[in-house]
Design a protein around this motif. Sequence first.
Motif, mmCIF file in Angstrom:
data_model
loop_
_atom_site.group_PDB
_atom_site.id
_atom_site.type_symbol
_atom_site.label_atom_id
_atom_site.label_comp_id
_atom_site.label_asym_id
_atom_site.label_seq_id
_atom_site.Cartn_x
_atom_site.Cartn_y
_atom_site.Cartn_z
ATOM 1 N N LEU A 164 0.822 -1.161 -0.010
ATOM 2 C CA LEU A 164 -0.071 -0.001 -0.023
ATOM 3 C C LEU A 164 0.891 1.264 -0.082
ATOM 4 N N ALA A 165 0.646 1.971 -0.894
ATOM 5 C CA ALA A 165 1.401 3.326 -1.167
ATOM 6 C C ALA A 165 0.432 4.462 -1.576
ATOM 7 N N THR A 166 0.830 5.734 -1.311
ATOM 8 C CA THR A 166 0.259 6.850 -1.807
ATOM 9 C C THR A 166 0.969 7.455 -2.975
ATOM 10 N N ASP A 167 0.600 7.920 -4.062
ATOM 11 C CA ASP A 167 1.348 8.573 -5.161
ATOM 12 C C ASP A 167 1.380 10.105 -4.400
ATOM 13 N N PRO A 168 2.955 10.618 -4.170
ATOM 14 C CA PRO A 168 3.088 11.760 -3.632
ATOM 15 C C PRO A 168 2.371 13.018 -4.448
ATOM 16 N N GLU A 169 2.319 12.649 -5.890
ATOM 17 C CA GLU A 169 1.974 13.794 -6.681
ATOM 18 C C GLU A 169 0.418 13.722 -7.031
ATOM 19 N N THR A 170 -0.093 12.732 -6.945
ATOM 20 C CA THR A 170 -1.598 12.689 -7.204
ATOM 21 C C THR A 170 -2.310 12.434 -5.934
ATOM 22 N N GLY A 171 -1.838 12.037 -5.049
ATOM 23 C CA GLY A 171 -2.662 11.515 -3.749
ATOM 24 C C GLY A 171 -3.510 10.463 -3.891
ATOM 25 N N LEU A 200 -2.913 -0.235 -3.907
ATOM 26 C CA LEU A 200 -2.702 -1.682 -3.104
ATOM 27 C C LEU A 200 -2.586 -2.620 -4.202
ATOM 28 N N SER A 201 -1.237 -3.138 -4.294
ATOM 29 C CA SER A 201 -0.997 -4.352 -5.439
ATOM 30 C C SER A 201 0.120 -5.311 -4.685
ATOM 31 N N VAL A 202 0.003 -6.353 -5.209
ATOM 32 C CA VAL A 202 0.774 -7.514 -4.916
ATOM 33 C C VAL A 202 2.178 -7.522 -5.973
ATOM 34 N N HIS A 203 3.198 -7.664 -5.399
ATOM 35 C CA HIS A 203 4.514 -7.954 -6.176
ATOM 36 C C HIS A 203 5.410 -8.737 -5.501
ATOM 37 N N PRO A 253 6.201 -3.334 -15.351
ATOM 38 C CA PRO A 253 6.308 -2.193 -15.793
ATOM 39 C C PRO A 253 4.863 -1.472 -16.161
ATOM 40 N N GLY A 254 4.739 -0.447 -15.845
ATOM 41 C CA GLY A 254 3.615 0.277 -16.033
ATOM 42 C C GLY A 254 2.413 0.368 -15.155
ATOM 43 N N ARG A 255 2.839 -0.229 -13.913
ATOM 44 C CA ARG A 255 1.836 -0.527 -12.727
ATOM 45 C C ARG A 255 1.944 0.559 -12.083
ATOM 46 N N ASP A 256 0.800 0.963 -11.229
ATOM 47 C CA ASP A 256 0.638 2.077 -10.388
ATOM 48 C C ASP A 256 1.688 2.346 -9.646
ATOM 49 N N LEU A 257 2.180 1.304 -8.928
ATOM 50 C CA LEU A 257 3.043 1.599 -7.579
ATOM 51 C C LEU A 257 4.387 1.957 -8.267
ATOM 52 N N GLU A 258 4.995 1.719 -9.494
ATOM 53 C CA GLU A 258 6.012 2.196 -10.182
ATOM 54 C C GLU A 258 5.762 3.620 -10.516
ATOM 55 N N ALA A 259 4.434 4.169 -10.935
ATOM 56 C CA ALA A 259 4.530 5.518 -11.051
ATOM 57 C C ALA A 259 4.578 6.331 -9.951
ATOM 58 N N ALA A 260 4.125 5.730 -8.564
ATOM 59 C CA ALA A 260 4.235 6.426 -7.423
ATOM 60 C C ALA A 260 5.638 6.443 -7.028
ATOM 61 N N THR A 309 -5.255 -3.014 -14.379
ATOM 62 C CA THR A 309 -5.829 -1.704 -14.536
ATOM 63 C C THR A 309 -6.655 -1.300 -15.280
ATOM 64 N N SER A 310 -7.082 -2.514 -16.193
ATOM 65 C CA SER A 310 -8.182 -2.653 -17.240
ATOM 66 C C SER A 310 -9.286 -2.594 -16.521
ATOM 67 N N LEU A 311 -9.482 -3.123 -15.329
ATOM 68 C CA LEU A 311 -10.624 -3.125 -14.417
ATOM 69 C C LEU A 311 -10.645 -1.940 -13.439
ATOM 70 N N VAL A 312 -9.667 -1.800 -12.878
ATOM 71 C CA VAL A 312 -9.667 -0.702 -11.808
ATOM 72 C C VAL A 312 -8.753 0.512 -12.185
ATOM 73 N N PRO A 313 -9.123 1.528 -12.790
ATOM 74 C CA PRO A 313 -8.368 2.560 -13.310
ATOM 75 C C PRO A 313 -7.675 3.234 -12.223
ATOM 76 N N ARG A 314 -6.367 4.060 -12.503
ATOM 77 C CA ARG A 314 -5.499 4.384 -11.893
ATOM 78 C C ARG A 314 -6.309 5.324 -10.674
ATOM 79 N N GLU A 315 -7.092 6.284 -11.138
ATOM 80 C CA GLU A 315 -7.800 7.387 -10.392
ATOM 81 C C GLU A 315 -8.498 6.526 -9.143
ATOM 82 N N VAL A 316 -8.967 5.207 -9.280
ATOM 83 C CA VAL A 316 -9.952 4.524 -8.505
ATOM 84 C C VAL A 316 -8.879 3.696 -7.490
ATOM 85 N N ASP A 317 -9.477 4.039 -6.041
ATOM 86 C CA ASP A 317 -8.646 3.327 -5.015
ATOM 87 C C ASP A 317 -9.007 1.972 -4.672
ATOM 88 N N GLU A 318 -7.818 1.037 -4.956
ATOM 89 C CA GLU A 318 -8.396 -0.497 -4.539
ATOM 90 C C GLU A 318 -8.982 -0.779 -3.306
#
Length: 474
Positions: free
Chosen positions: A152-159, A163-166, A182-189, A220-229
């Motif tokens: 669980l992490a919060t993107d410091p730019e988007t807020g 929540l993702s398994v790695h 590559p391309g997943r939300d945690l990498e972007a954060a 991500t095709s089901l839960v877009p980046r702007e939606v909180d898991e």
Amino acid sequence: MTRRRPADLRTALAGLDSLPGELVREREEVPARFGVSSRYAKWAGTPAPPPTGPGPAVLFERVTPDAAGSEARAVLIGLYGTRRRAAALLGTVPSELPYRLLDAVASPLPPVKVRDAKLPGRTELAPDLTALPVPVLTDADAGPYLTLGAVLATDPETGVRNLSVHRLCVQGPDLLSIWMVPGRDLEAAHRAAQRLGRPLPVAIHLGLAPAVLLSSCCPTSLVPREVDELAVGGALGGAPVELTSCRTVDAECIAHAEYVLEGELLPGTVPENPQGPAATPEFLGYQGRAHPALPTVRITGITAREGAILQTVSGPGHEQSVLLGFGMEAAVLGRLRSQGAPAKAVHCHTAGGGQLMVVIQWRAKRSAADDEAVRKAAETVLEEFRMAKLVVSVDEDVDLESDADLWWAMTTRLQADRDVSVLPDREGFPLDPTQSTAYSDALSGDGRTAKAHFDCTVPHAHLARFHRPRFTEP
């Protein structure tokens, strides 16, 4: 009214205790190194190597860590080892769970912050990963792996939370390497934190409520980046997910997790396996390849519930495929619904790791135009979903949960020269070893693949010839 599902892992396990054959408790002491994986192998299911078959969840009550003198602790594996059990944990059946996921994404229920006084007791442990019973699956593995750690992490730019398994490999007493696809939300954060010149605070959870863990596995095709898991997990579970504050980093954590590993995702990298090429077995059934340079997480604190259960998953096997498959099914079903395609159900088969093989059940055809509609919609799935390699189309009278019925439909409702369509050289997934130029010179690069649609639906003009018998009660 939405029915509340298990709020934590222990409530889910308590529900299984009363069901014969669904939960096995192993009281014999076993080592974390090879002990858990070797004993569970017979129940893991394909794509684990034979002899194997889907079986019960197994709670090893006494697993000894590698570190000398460390106490034995509980390890759970196989909770989601069958589609039926995984769906039942959420109060439904496999065919309905994708619809529940779509509803949860459409109407998320945000998490809530709670005070520590309202939470189950937690103990602070030394930040020493070697004292935990983290399994080593094979003698080729790079080391102990957390295979079901939800970060669980919060993107410091988007807020926005993610929540993702790695894949997390223990590299030292307080250090993990992490492979972020590559391309997943945690990498972007992580990249956002690097731009700001600081590490990314994270909380890694082991042992979560079924609704929360399943939501963390959705694409991500089901839960877009702007939606909180976490909000999706709350809606799926029928109650808001409860959060509290970490003790050593400025981050949130899920209050009812069995273990919480607090830490910071750092900017530097380390080799995943300094000793060789192997990582740990992957979900498609082959030994994974180690990455030469991966980011690291420095663990700053560990908290655990009393008698905490470390939940893990075998690399290849039904369980990981089931966890990945339900989210993929919902994503495909949602895409087909948006197109107005007459799809009734979607099953992402465990033989394809819950991703590469998609079975679509179509509603009864009403005209000859539906023959072409099925083909076009199936090919759209192959084009739009990178992971999908094979699509099998079947009619309403075929049982999607029966391999025998699927093979029967393939055998008696398909002519290869007219009912198989091939899409050459499409973007794919490199963990499939056939998706490489070394295997096929028809591919323009590694990680590309030929895709195929097997149309096992009866043409509208021939419906009268394909009736299955119905047996009447006397």
